[in-house]
Design a protein around this motif. Structure first.
Motif, mmCIF file in Angstrom:
data_model
loop_
_atom_site.group_PDB
_atom_site.id
_atom_site.type_symbol
_atom_site.label_atom_id
_atom_site.label_comp_id
_atom_site.label_asym_id
_atom_site.label_seq_id
_atom_site.Cartn_x
_atom_site.Cartn_y
_atom_site.Cartn_z
ATOM 1 N N TYR A 269 -0.375 17.067 7.039
ATOM 2 C CA TYR A 269 0.483 16.612 5.942
ATOM 3 C C TYR A 269 1.765 16.081 6.575
ATOM 4 O O TYR A 269 2.065 16.346 7.748
ATOM 5 C CB TYR A 269 0.811 17.758 4.976
ATOM 6 N N ALA A 270 2.517 15.303 5.821
ATOM 7 C CA ALA A 270 3.781 14.779 6.326
ATOM 8 C C ALA A 270 4.760 15.916 6.571
ATOM 9 O O ALA A 270 4.841 16.860 5.781
ATOM 10 C CB ALA A 270 4.356 13.793 5.320
ATOM 11 N N ASP A 271 5.513 15.840 7.686
ATOM 12 C CA ASP A 271 6.406 16.948 8.042
ATOM 13 C C ASP A 271 7.854 16.702 7.647
ATOM 14 O O ASP A 271 8.738 17.497 7.966
ATOM 15 C CB ASP A 271 6.322 17.235 9.539
ATOM 16 N N THR B 56 0.850 -1.184 0.000
ATOM 17 C CA THR B 56 0.000 0.000 0.000
ATOM 18 C C THR B 56 0.883 1.230 0.000
ATOM 19 O O THR B 56 1.973 1.233 0.594
ATOM 20 C CB THR B 56 -0.942 0.024 1.217
ATOM 21 N N LYS B 57 0.431 2.267 -0.676
ATOM 22 C CA LYS B 57 1.082 3.581 -0.647
ATOM 23 C C LYS B 57 -0.005 4.603 -0.351
ATOM 24 O O LYS B 57 -0.964 4.730 -1.113
ATOM 25 C CB LYS B 57 1.783 3.880 -1.974
ATOM 26 N N ASP B 58 0.152 5.314 0.767
ATOM 27 C CA ASP B 58 -0.894 6.207 1.263
ATOM 28 C C ASP B 58 -0.421 7.646 1.345
ATOM 29 O O ASP B 58 0.760 7.914 1.615
ATOM 30 C CB ASP B 58 -1.341 5.784 2.671
ATOM 31 N N ARG B 59 -1.396 8.562 1.114
ATOM 32 C CA ARG B 59 -1.211 9.986 1.437
ATOM 33 C C ARG B 59 -2.515 10.465 2.052
ATOM 34 O O ARG B 59 -3.577 10.369 1.450
ATOM 35 C CB ARG B 59 -0.865 10.803 0.186
ATOM 36 N N TRP B 60 -2.428 10.993 3.281
ATOM 37 C CA TRP B 60 -3.619 11.419 4.011
ATOM 38 C C TRP B 60 -3.545 12.916 4.332
ATOM 39 O O TRP B 60 -2.479 13.438 4.676
ATOM 40 C CB TRP B 60 -3.746 10.698 5.348
ATOM 41 N N HIS B 61 -4.724 13.564 4.259
ATOM 42 C CA HIS B 61 -4.919 14.914 4.792
ATOM 43 C C HIS B 61 -6.258 14.881 5.538
ATOM 44 O O HIS B 61 -7.319 15.106 4.950
ATOM 45 C CB HIS B 61 -4.943 15.960 3.674
ATOM 46 N N LEU B 62 -6.193 14.589 6.836
ATOM 47 C CA LEU B 62 -7.403 14.414 7.636
ATOM 48 C C LEU B 62 -7.717 15.675 8.423
ATOM 49 O O LEU B 62 -6.835 16.476 8.744
ATOM 50 C CB LEU B 62 -7.244 13.238 8.607
ATOM 51 N N PHE C 85 -4.536 16.187 10.645
ATOM 52 C CA PHE C 85 -3.501 15.158 10.732
ATOM 53 C C PHE C 85 -3.216 14.654 9.328
ATOM 54 O O PHE C 85 -4.135 14.507 8.505
ATOM 55 C CB PHE C 85 -3.966 13.990 11.610
ATOM 56 N N GLY C 86 -1.945 14.406 9.030
ATOM 57 C CA GLY C 86 -1.588 13.902 7.713
ATOM 58 C C GLY C 86 -0.461 12.907 7.787
ATOM 59 O O GLY C 86 0.241 12.812 8.796
ATOM 60 N N LEU C 87 -0.287 12.141 6.715
ATOM 61 C CA LEU C 87 0.830 11.209 6.647
ATOM 62 C C LEU C 87 1.086 10.806 5.205
ATOM 63 O O LEU C 87 0.232 10.961 4.326
ATOM 64 C CB LEU C 87 0.591 9.964 7.501
ATOM 65 N N VAL C 88 2.279 10.280 4.990
ATOM 66 C CA VAL C 88 2.575 9.460 3.828
ATOM 67 C C VAL C 88 3.078 8.130 4.385
ATOM 68 O O VAL C 88 3.782 8.092 5.396
ATOM 69 C CB VAL C 88 3.616 10.101 2.883
#
Length: 758
Positions: free
Chosen positions: A509-511, A421-427, A461-464
């Motif tokens: 987003y990812a920091d 899986t490859k994820d990008r989130w902007h919650l 909250f965000g992540l990759v």
């Protein structure tokens, strides 16, 4: 009073089915014709070594066969809605085309579907049961290319599935034959649905057959978003080649289908819970900051939640001679499984709370960006635009070889899988809105203002994330006919898995700082043992013990809980089928340890559970009348936990009982056949959290339909869903359990289909 009446009704229906069907059938002992035995002779593929297949009456496990006619009469809103006909399964199918919460009898869940696996022609679609924002029902769409469905609970899942005795749902595709056959169907509804289905099958050359089919669909949805929010299409090709010593199969299925992500909302707004949706034209687009440099992107939330990708697969079964049979099944999946949703952030408040008092939070009347002035009693709330991009792929293969040696049927198999899986989130991305159907954002009001008035401010909250996994499993199975009526079925599975995860999180987003960089190397063993005894051709029983497990996934590692869940299950089943009456009853006792639950906003809860219950499926075919009942009664308990306050409570979101009664009556006329059918579902009280402080009331749901088929191939169907307009609440607010938010089932709707078979 309502609670006791519903429980009494549920008990009465189940008891009548179990004892009434059996006693009547015993009194009417008769020689069943070949036609009468069609149900008994349905071949079950799932749960057998290498997919070898067995009749349902011979199966030493709990399995339900769902026919093409059953699917048509259920008229499911989505793949998870189809599971309501399978006993032992609780499916919260009101989240959209995918993304249901599905629980399995005896097992703790509470969010997504941690114990559910979907397969096509017996081969898994993906390597693990669920990820954040992705359960198995997201990966599949039901259409006219489906020949039937099998639902296996417990037992062999621990050996031939994913190592756990949960639920495997297998969708068997239609295959072509020597004759050219087809169907064209058009469907519309009272909510503007426009859908066209088609399927065609036949022969390409000697012993080479094809099936092609699919659909195109569009609507605003029962929960009307003001735009065409439910759109999709699908195409399937299935090829079958018959050999002198076996057969080969290959299929490919491309899908692009999405609907809104339906989430819990404020239930105090005075609107129709069955049709409400906050998302509308005024909130459809949102510009969101996507990195620390301040760059932004504008997202279209009409994209909703869905599946855009391809699943291809195939199988081979070859008779090698001397009693040896080689079988192989594989699938390859590559898709985007994205979620763009508009999500409530806690409690709603009345507009008057912003403007009242000596020092009002907001000066002057509260207005929307569309120019509407709100009254003091109108509700306002913080919502967030959530964006999740998820790209997945998986390659799965199951190779086995079987050998018959006297009274033993031996199988050795090798299961291998890679998935990623490859994820990008902007919650989060909170915004203050008028809490109304398709409500607009507020002018000059911030989420902080809502929080100061007693609501919630939301979060960002965000992540990759990048996750890769491989699994290799060896399994052995033996079916030993000890004496003519007594058979021993045993299976053993050893699995080695490696799971790698890299995660970078941040404020929306990812920091740029890696938070998780982990590799797990896991080894687990599961086994199952069953005895099956045939009292007669009509009556049999089985007992089974299974020791299984569930491996952690990428999200478990990111959340700091890379632990394996242990599952022990004991089952005892009764199977009766004389061609007129069928009764399948399974008692179960399940114990789980090391289950981690983070639903309810109370942090991680590591606990153990015990469950005791019985599931029932009964069918009576009395001339033109067919009655079917499915029921599950269970008692679940948290017996140990790191949070002592929940010990002794019931497992969240699982009812003590659920019953569905589905009668039908067929009228034979001159040149036509008409079937009137119905469905009554009774669902018991549940709790929205493990603290058992959020009550989800019991509810009833009634469906009714009519099908007419003419001898010239023309047919039509009218299906009414939830005609009593029940507001059954399937979940509270998973992030704020004390907030008066909930997700009701869809309101009443009517669909009309007309088509032609040739």
């Amino acid at each position: 009073m309502k609670t006791s009446q519903s429980k009494f009704a549920a008990s009465l229906i189940a008891t009548t089915a179990l004892f009434g069907f059996t006693s009547i059938a015993t009194a009417q002992e008769q020689e069943a014709t070949t036609e009468d035995q069609s149900f008994q002779e349905t071949i079950i593929v799932i749960g057998t070594p290498g997919g070898a297949g067995t009749s349902r009456q011979d199966a030493s496990f709990a399995v339900t066969a769902v026919s093409e006619d059953d699917i048509a009469r259920l008229s499911p809103q989505n793949a998870s809605d189809l599971l309501k006909i399978i006993p032992g399964v609780w499916s919260e199918s009101n989240g959209g085309a995918g993304g249901a919460n599905i629980d399995v009898r005896g097992l703790p869940g509470g969010s997504d579907s941690p114990f559910v696996l979907f397969t096509i022609n017996g081969s898994p679609i993906y390597g693990t049961n669920m990820l954040s924002f992705m359960d198995q029902s997201v990966l599949f769409r039901v259409d006219e290319t489906i020949a039937g469905v099998e639902g296996l609970r417990g037992g062999p899942n621990a050996i031939f599935g994913k190592g756990e005795p949960g639920l495997t749902v297998n969708f068997n595709l239609k295959e072509g034959g020597p004759e050219t056959e087809g169907r064209f169907k058009y469907t519309t509804s009272d909510y503007g649905l426009q859908r066209v289905d088609g399927v065609l099958s036949g022969e390409i050359s000697d012993d080479l057959y094809y099936m092609i089919g699919g659909y195109v669909s569009s609507s605003k949805g029962i929960r009307d978003t003001q735009f065409q929010s439910e759109e999709g299409h699908q195409f399937t090709l299935n090829l079958t080649k018959e050999l002198s010593n076996g057969d080969l199969n290959f299929f490919v299925r491309t899908t692009n289908d999405h609907t809104p992500w339906h989430v819990p909302f404020n239930l105090n707004g005075g609107f129709d819970p069955g049709t409400f949706i906050q998302l509308g034209n005024e909130t459809r687009f949102r510009e969101i900051t996507v990195n620390a440099a301040g760059d932004t992107e504008t997202f279209d939330f009409a994209d909703g939640r869905g599946f855009d990708g391809t699943v291809a697969g195939g199988s081979a079964e070859i008779d090698l001679g001397n009693g040896f049979t080689l079988r192989d099944k594989f699938t390859y999946t590559k898709a985007s499984v994205d979620t763009l949703g508009f999500v409530a952030a806690g409690t709603a408040v009345q507009a008057g709370a912003l403007t009242s008092g000596a020092t009002p939070i907001v000066t002057g009347p509260v207005q929307t960006t569309a120019g509407q002035t709100l009254s003091d009693t109108d509700f306002v709330q913080t919502y967030g635009h959530w964006v999740v991009f998820k790209d997945i792929d998986a390659l799965i293969n199951d190779l086995s070889i079987s050998k018959n040696i006297g009274s033993h049927d031996l199988t050795a198999g090798l299961y291998s899988a890679t998935w990623s899986t490859k994820d990008r989130w902007h919650l989060g991305n909170p915004i203050a809105v008028h809490n109304a159907h398709n409500g607009s954002p507020l002018a000059g009001v911030t989420p902080t203002d809502i929080a100061n008035a007693g609501g919630n401010a939301g979060f960002s909250f965000g992540l990759v994330e990048s996750g890769d996994a491989t699994s290799t499993a060896f399994y052995l199975a033996d079916s030993w006919q000890i004496i003519d009526p007594l058979r021993l079925d045993v299976g053993l599975r050893y699995e080695n898995a490696e799971i790698d995860t890299v995660v970078d999180t941040g404020p929306g987003y990812a920091d740029g700082t890696i938070d998780t960089n982990s590799t797990l190397d896991l080894e687990e063993t599961s086994y199952t043992v069953a005895l099956n005894y045939d009292f007669s051709d009509d009556l049999a029983t089985f007992v089974r013990y299974t020791d299984g497990y569930t491996l952690p996934d990428f999200d478990d590692i990111r959340g700091g809980s890379p632990q394996t869940l242990d599952i022990n299950q004991t089952e005892a089943g009764l199977k009766f089928n004389n061609g007129t009456f069928q009764v399948y009853a399974t008692a179960f006792m399940t114990e789980t340890t090391n289950f981690l639950n983070v639903v309810g906003g109370t942090g991680a809860q590591n606990f153990e559970t015990e469950s005791l219950g019985v599931e029932l499926e009964g069918i009576a075919e009395l001339g033109n009348f067919v009655g079917r009942v499915t029921a599950t009664f269970q008692d679940t308990e948290i017996v140990a936990a790191n949070n002592a306050a929940v010990v002794g409570n019931k497992v969240l979101r699982q009812p003590d009982y659920q019953v569905r009664f589905s009668p039908s009556y067929t009228i034979e006329g001159s040149g036509f056949q008409t079937t009137i059918y119905g469905g009554l579902s009774l669902v018991g009280e549940r709790f929205g959290n493990n603290g058992n402080t959020v009550v989800l009331p019991e509810y009833e749901k009634f469906d009714l339909g009519i099908q007419t088929h003419f001898n010239n191939g023309v047919f039509f169907q009218i299906h009414g869903d939830n005609l009593n307009d029940s507001d059954g609440i399937t979940e509270g607010d998973p992030r704020n359990p004390t907030a008066p938010n909930g997700r009701p089932i869809f309101g009443s709707s009517v669909k009309l289909s007309i088509g032609y078979d040739f």
